[in-house]
Motif scaffolding. Structure first.
Motif, PDB file in Angstrom:
ATOM      1  N   PHE A   1       0.851  -1.187   0.000  1.00  0.00           N
ATOM      2  CA  PHE A   1       0.000   0.000   0.000  1.00  0.00           C
ATOM      3  C   PHE A   1       0.892   1.244   0.000  1.00  0.00           C
ATOM      4  CE2 PHE A   1       0.572  -1.673   4.253  1.00  0.00           C
ATOM      5  CZ  PHE A   1       1.032  -0.581   4.980  1.00  0.00           C
ATOM      6  N   PRO A   2       0.370   2.412  -0.420  1.00  0.00           N
ATOM      7  CA  PRO A   2       1.182   3.630  -0.433  1.00  0.00           C
ATOM      8  C   PRO A   2       1.721   3.941   0.967  1.00  0.00           C
ATOM      9  CG  PRO A   2      -0.828   3.949  -1.689  1.00  0.00           C
ATOM     10  CD  PRO A   2      -0.975   2.631  -0.994  1.00  0.00           C
ATOM     11  N   ASP A   3       2.972   4.441   1.028  1.00  0.00           N
ATOM     12  CA  ASP A   3       3.601   4.666   2.329  1.00  0.00           C
ATOM     13  C   ASP A   3       3.237   6.002   2.970  1.00  0.00           C
ATOM     14  OD1 ASP A   3       5.071   6.558   0.940  1.00  0.00           O
ATOM     15  OD2 ASP A   3       6.987   5.518   1.103  1.00  0.00           O
ATOM     16  N   ASN A   4       2.352   6.792   2.324  1.00  0.00           N
ATOM     17  CA  ASN A   4       1.990   8.111   2.862  1.00  0.00           C
ATOM     18  C   ASN A   4       0.522   8.200   3.259  1.00  0.00           C
ATOM     19  OD1 ASN A   4       0.870   7.983   0.318  1.00  0.00           O
ATOM     20  ND2 ASN A   4       1.623   9.985  -0.381  1.00  0.00           N
ATOM     21  N   LEU A   5      -0.082   7.063   3.599  1.00  0.00           N
ATOM     22  CA  LEU A   5      -1.518   7.053   3.892  1.00  0.00           C
ATOM     23  C   LEU A   5      -1.883   7.900   5.110  1.00  0.00           C
ATOM     24  CD1 LEU A   5      -2.556   3.322   3.290  1.00  0.00           C
ATOM     25  CD2 LEU A   5      -3.052   5.314   1.862  1.00  0.00           C
ATOM     26  N   GLY A   6      -1.120   7.749   6.190  1.00  0.00           N
ATOM     27  CA  GLY A   6      -1.459   8.453   7.417  1.00  0.00           C
ATOM     28  C   GLY A   6      -2.531   7.761   8.225  1.00  0.00           C
ATOM     29  N   HIS A   7      -2.923   6.552   7.814  1.00  0.00           N
ATOM     30  CA  HIS A   7      -3.921   5.771   8.546  1.00  0.00           C
ATOM     31  C   HIS A   7      -3.696   4.307   8.207  1.00  0.00           C
ATOM     32  CE1 HIS A   7      -6.213   4.966   4.858  1.00  0.00           C
ATOM     33  NE2 HIS A   7      -6.060   6.252   4.554  1.00  0.00           N
ATOM     34  N   PRO A   8      -4.201   3.391   9.041  1.00  0.00           N
ATOM     35  CA  PRO A   8      -4.047   1.965   8.716  1.00  0.00           C
ATOM     36  C   PRO A   8      -4.657   1.662   7.357  1.00  0.00           C
ATOM     37  CG  PRO A   8      -4.795   2.230  10.984  1.00  0.00           C
ATOM     38  CD  PRO A   8      -4.873   3.592  10.338  1.00  0.00           C
ATOM     39  N   PRO A   9      -3.997   0.828   6.550  1.00  0.00           N
ATOM     40  CA  PRO A   9      -4.492   0.581   5.199  1.00  0.00           C
ATOM     41  C   PRO A   9      -5.814  -0.178   5.197  1.00  0.00           C
ATOM     42  CG  PRO A   9      -2.702  -0.922   5.720  1.00  0.00           C
ATOM     43  CD  PRO A   9      -2.755   0.079   6.836  1.00  0.00           C
ATOM     44  N   THR A  10      -6.703   0.210   4.319  1.00  0.00           N
ATOM     45  CA  THR A  10      -7.946  -0.517   4.092  1.00  0.00           C
ATOM     46  C   THR A  10      -7.741  -1.407   2.875  1.00  0.00           C
ATOM     47  OG1 THR A  10      -8.865   1.159   2.614  1.00  0.00           O
ATOM     48  CG2 THR A  10      -9.234   1.472   4.979  1.00  0.00           C
ATOM     49  N   SER A  11      -8.720  -2.264   2.621  1.00  0.00           N
ATOM     50  CA  SER A  11      -8.626  -3.133   1.445  1.00  0.00           C
ATOM     51  C   SER A  11      -8.547  -2.317   0.166  1.00  0.00           C
ATOM     52  CB  SER A  11      -9.818  -4.088   1.400  1.00  0.00           C
ATOM     53  OG  SER A  11     -11.040  -3.362   1.388  1.00  0.00           O
ATOM     54  N   ALA A  12      -9.194  -1.135   0.159  1.00  0.00           N
ATOM     55  CA  ALA A  12      -9.165  -0.287  -1.031  1.00  0.00           C
ATOM     56  C   ALA A  12      -7.792   0.334  -1.251  1.00  0.00           C
ATOM     57  CB  ALA A  12     -10.216   0.812  -0.913  1.00  0.00           C
ATOM     58  N   ASP A  13      -6.998   0.465  -0.185  1.00  0.00           N
ATOM     59  CA  ASP A  13      -5.666   1.057  -0.302  1.00  0.00           C
ATOM     60  C   ASP A  13      -4.636   0.080  -0.848  1.00  0.00           C
ATOM     61  OD1 ASP A  13      -6.428   3.538   0.872  1.00  0.00           O
ATOM     62  OD2 ASP A  13      -6.273   2.645   2.874  1.00  0.00           O
ATOM     63  N   ARG A  14      -4.894  -1.196  -0.715  1.00  0.00           N
ATOM     64  CA  ARG A  14      -3.881  -2.202  -1.044  1.00  0.00           C
ATOM     65  C   ARG A  14      -3.792  -2.436  -2.553  1.00  0.00           C
ATOM     66  NH1 ARG A  14      -1.670  -4.785   3.309  1.00  0.00           N
ATOM     67  NH2 ARG A  14      -2.693  -4.434   5.310  1.00  0.00           N
ATOM     68  N   ILE A  15      -2.577  -2.755  -2.975  1.00  0.00           N
ATOM     69  CA  ILE A  15      -2.272  -2.884  -4.405  1.00  0.00           C
ATOM     70  C   ILE A  15      -2.101  -4.357  -4.761  1.00  0.00           C
ATOM     71  CG2 ILE A  15      -0.707  -2.172  -6.255  1.00  0.00           C
ATOM     72  CD1 ILE A  15       0.204   0.102  -4.319  1.00  0.00           C
ATOM     73  N   ASP A  16      -2.759  -4.781  -5.828  1.00  0.00           N
ATOM     74  CA  ASP A  16      -2.710  -6.176  -6.258  1.00  0.00           C
ATOM     75  C   ASP A  16      -1.708  -6.304  -7.399  1.00  0.00           C
ATOM     76  OD1 ASP A  16      -3.360  -8.831  -6.298  1.00  0.00           O
ATOM     77  OD2 ASP A  16      -5.100  -8.583  -7.600  1.00  0.00           O
ATOM     78  N   PHE A  17      -0.491  -6.776  -7.070  1.00  0.00           N
ATOM     79  CA  PHE A  17       0.536  -6.944  -8.086  1.00  0.00           C
ATOM     80  C   PHE A  17       0.482  -8.362  -8.671  1.00  0.00           C
ATOM     81  CE2 PHE A  17       2.586  -3.392  -5.741  1.00  0.00           C
ATOM     82  CZ  PHE A  17       2.799  -2.537  -6.820  1.00  0.00           C
ATOM     83  N   PRO A  18       0.901  -8.538  -9.925  1.00  0.00           N
ATOM     84  CA  PRO A  18       0.806  -9.863 -10.551  1.00  0.00           C
ATOM     85  C   PRO A  18       1.667 -10.917  -9.866  1.00  0.00           C
ATOM     86  CG  PRO A  18       1.999  -8.305 -11.964  1.00  0.00           C
ATOM     87  CD  PRO A  18       1.358  -7.509 -10.877  1.00  0.00           C
ATOM     88  N   GLU A  19       2.771 -10.525  -9.217  1.00  0.00           N
ATOM     89  CA  GLU A  19       3.645 -11.501  -8.557  1.00  0.00           C
ATOM     90  C   GLU A  19       2.931 -12.261  -7.447  1.00  0.00           C
ATOM     91  OE1 GLU A  19       6.024  -8.334 -10.427  1.00  0.00           O
ATOM     92  OE2 GLU A  19       4.419  -8.288  -8.933  1.00  0.00           O
ATOM     93  N   GLN A  20       1.840 -11.703  -6.906  1.00  0.00           N
ATOM     94  CA  GLN A  20       1.107 -12.355  -5.823  1.00  0.00           C
ATOM     95  C   GLN A  20       0.311 -13.570  -6.304  1.00  0.00           C
ATOM     96  OE1 GLN A  20       0.191  -7.864  -4.407  1.00  0.00           O
ATOM     97  NE2 GLN A  20      -1.327  -9.365  -3.791  1.00  0.00           N
ATOM     98  N   HIS A  21       0.154 -13.703  -7.602  1.00  0.00           N
ATOM     99  CA  HIS A  21      -0.677 -14.768  -8.149  1.00  0.00           C
ATOM    100  C   HIS A  21       0.214 -15.843  -8.764  1.00  0.00           C
ATOM    101  CE1 HIS A  21      -4.177 -12.211  -7.462  1.00  0.00           C
ATOM    102  NE2 HIS A  21      -3.465 -11.223  -7.987  1.00  0.00           N
ATOM    103  N   LEU A  22       0.264 -17.003  -8.122  1.00  0.00           N
ATOM    104  CA  LEU A  22       1.174 -18.061  -8.548  1.00  0.00           C
ATOM    105  C   LEU A  22       0.883 -18.551  -9.958  1.00  0.00           C
ATOM    106  CD1 LEU A  22       1.518 -20.151  -5.260  1.00  0.00           C
ATOM    107  CD2 LEU A  22       2.922 -18.252  -6.088  1.00  0.00           C
ATOM    108  N   GLY A  23      -0.339 -18.383 -10.428  1.00  0.00           N
ATOM    109  CA  GLY A  23      -0.686 -18.814 -11.775  1.00  0.00           C
ATOM    110  C   GLY A  23      -0.237 -17.845 -12.853  1.00  0.00           C
ATOM    111  N   THR A  24       0.292 -16.695 -12.457  1.00  0.00           N
ATOM    112  CA  THR A  24       0.752 -15.706 -13.426  1.00  0.00           C
ATOM    113  C   THR A  24       2.264 -15.817 -13.588  1.00  0.00           C
ATOM    114  OG1 THR A  24      -1.026 -14.180 -12.790  1.00  0.00           O
ATOM    115  CG2 THR A  24       0.861 -13.243 -13.973  1.00  0.00           C
ATOM    116  N   PRO A  25       2.748 -16.212 -14.761  1.00  0.00           N
ATOM    117  CA  PRO A  25       4.200 -16.352 -14.950  1.00  0.00           C
ATOM    118  C   PRO A  25       4.921 -15.018 -14.780  1.00  0.00           C
ATOM    119  CG  PRO A  25       2.969 -17.439 -16.708  1.00  0.00           C
ATOM    120  CD  PRO A  25       1.981 -16.605 -15.954  1.00  0.00           C
TER     121      PRO A  25
END
Length: 325
Positions: free
Chosen positions: A183-207
């Motif tokens: 999540f961005p490092d300048n939020l100023g509050h605990p991250p919510t699900s909307a703040d989090r970033i879904d990168f392709p490396e997190q998905h094992l099925g994605t080469p």
């Protein structure tokens, strides 16, 4: 920093007088001491007493680490490890004097430790951490309950001081979910699900060439990547009669102590950090199994936030360890 928070205990009065004899911490290997000395050590260690000994087992490690920026803009690599761990606690440090100015002196006690973690698939050494767990009595200035703290040094160039509380309850632990989504490092509050970033490396099925691959992925599932704490919940266990929870953080809201420190390479300059460890939280569950009189199983979950390129990258380490004879 590769690898591998509120319950208040009753107050304990501060020490009234200066220590009469020793000024330095007294090292004590409890197992080698006569029974009265071992009992005295346990009295001083309080909730930490159950940690003493040698623990071994397996776990799981997830770390987003920086990668020299590519023409495509790729700046990260996702490392995944099934881990093999040895964690040794002791000897004990007793009667550690802390001098007071605003209140009378206090005395600390604790356990030294050495944590060694390797990748179970590749047998490559992954993490080495010497440190100390300490118990701090109730203080009046600042007005704080009895607390526990963990002091550690990691060879990558980071030191941490985590402080928090301990609680013992009947039954097994309640283990929450944990996310590895950055999540961005300048939020100023605990991250919510909307703040989090879904990168392709997190998905094992994605080469991708920017994630652990081949034999290093043996035994790793998508469910583990989505929520590393699932590994703790899935660990087989006899019935648990009681659990002591040690919950500590480098930057808590209730306890003012704690912090992280990084070498210049990690901290960075005007262009930003290479990988600055900005916050660490950890929970250790000491579990007493049915038929036992003391804890024989240790589970933990640790979250480190590494900041680089404007993003906070979660680094999660979990393990289930058994005390050896």
């Amino acid at each position: 920093m590769e690898s591998v928070a509120d319950f208040v205990f009753g107050p304990q009065p501060p020490i009234e007088e200066e220590p009469a004899a020793e000024e330095e911490p007294a090292a004590l290997a409890a197992a080698a001491e006569p029974a009265p000395a071992a009992a005295a050590a346990a009295d001083q260690l309080h909730d930490l007493a159950g940690l003493a000994g040698k623990w071994t087992g397996q776990g799981f490690n997830v770390i987003w680490r920086p990668h020299p920026v590519q023409p495509s803009g790729q700046d990260r690599f996702l490392e995944l490890n099934v881990t093999s761990e040895q964690l040794d606690f002791g000897p004990a440090l007793l009667d550690v004097p802390n001098r007071g100015l605003l209140m009378k002196n206090i005395s600390l006690a604790g356990l030294s430790y050495l944590q060694q973690i390797a990748d179970a698939n590749t047998n490559k050494n992954q993490h080495f951490e010497p440190g100390v767990w300490i118990t701090v009595p109730h203080t009046s200035d600042p007005n704080e309950p009895r607390t526990v703290a963990r002091l550690a040094s990691i060879p990558h160039g980071t030191t941490i001081l985590l402080q928090g509380t301990a609680q013992t309850k009947a039954g097994g632990p309640t283990i929450p979910n944990v996310s590895i989504k950055p999540f961005p490092d300048n939020l100023g509050h605990p991250p919510t699900s909307a703040d989090r970033i879904d990168f392709p490396e997190q998905h094992l099925g994605t080469p991708t060439p920017f994630r652990t691959s081949g034999a290093g992925l043996t035994g790793i599932t998508q469910q583990m990547v989505n929520n590393p704490n699932r590994v703790l919940r899935a660990a087989p266990s006899p019935p648990i009669t009681s659990t002591t929870r040690l919950q500590v953080s480098s930057r808590g809201t209730a306890i003012p102590g704690g912090g992280t420190s990084n070498i210049a390479f990690l901290q960075g300059g005007t262009d930003g950090p290479n990988a600055r460890a900005v916050r660490v939280t950890a929970t250790f569950w000491l579990e007493t199994l049915q038929g036992d009189t003391e804890p024989r199983r240790l589970q933990y979950s640790q979250l480190v936030l590494l900041n680089f390129n404007g993003i906070s990258w979660p680094h999660v380490t979990v393990a289930t360890l058994l005390k050896q004879a």
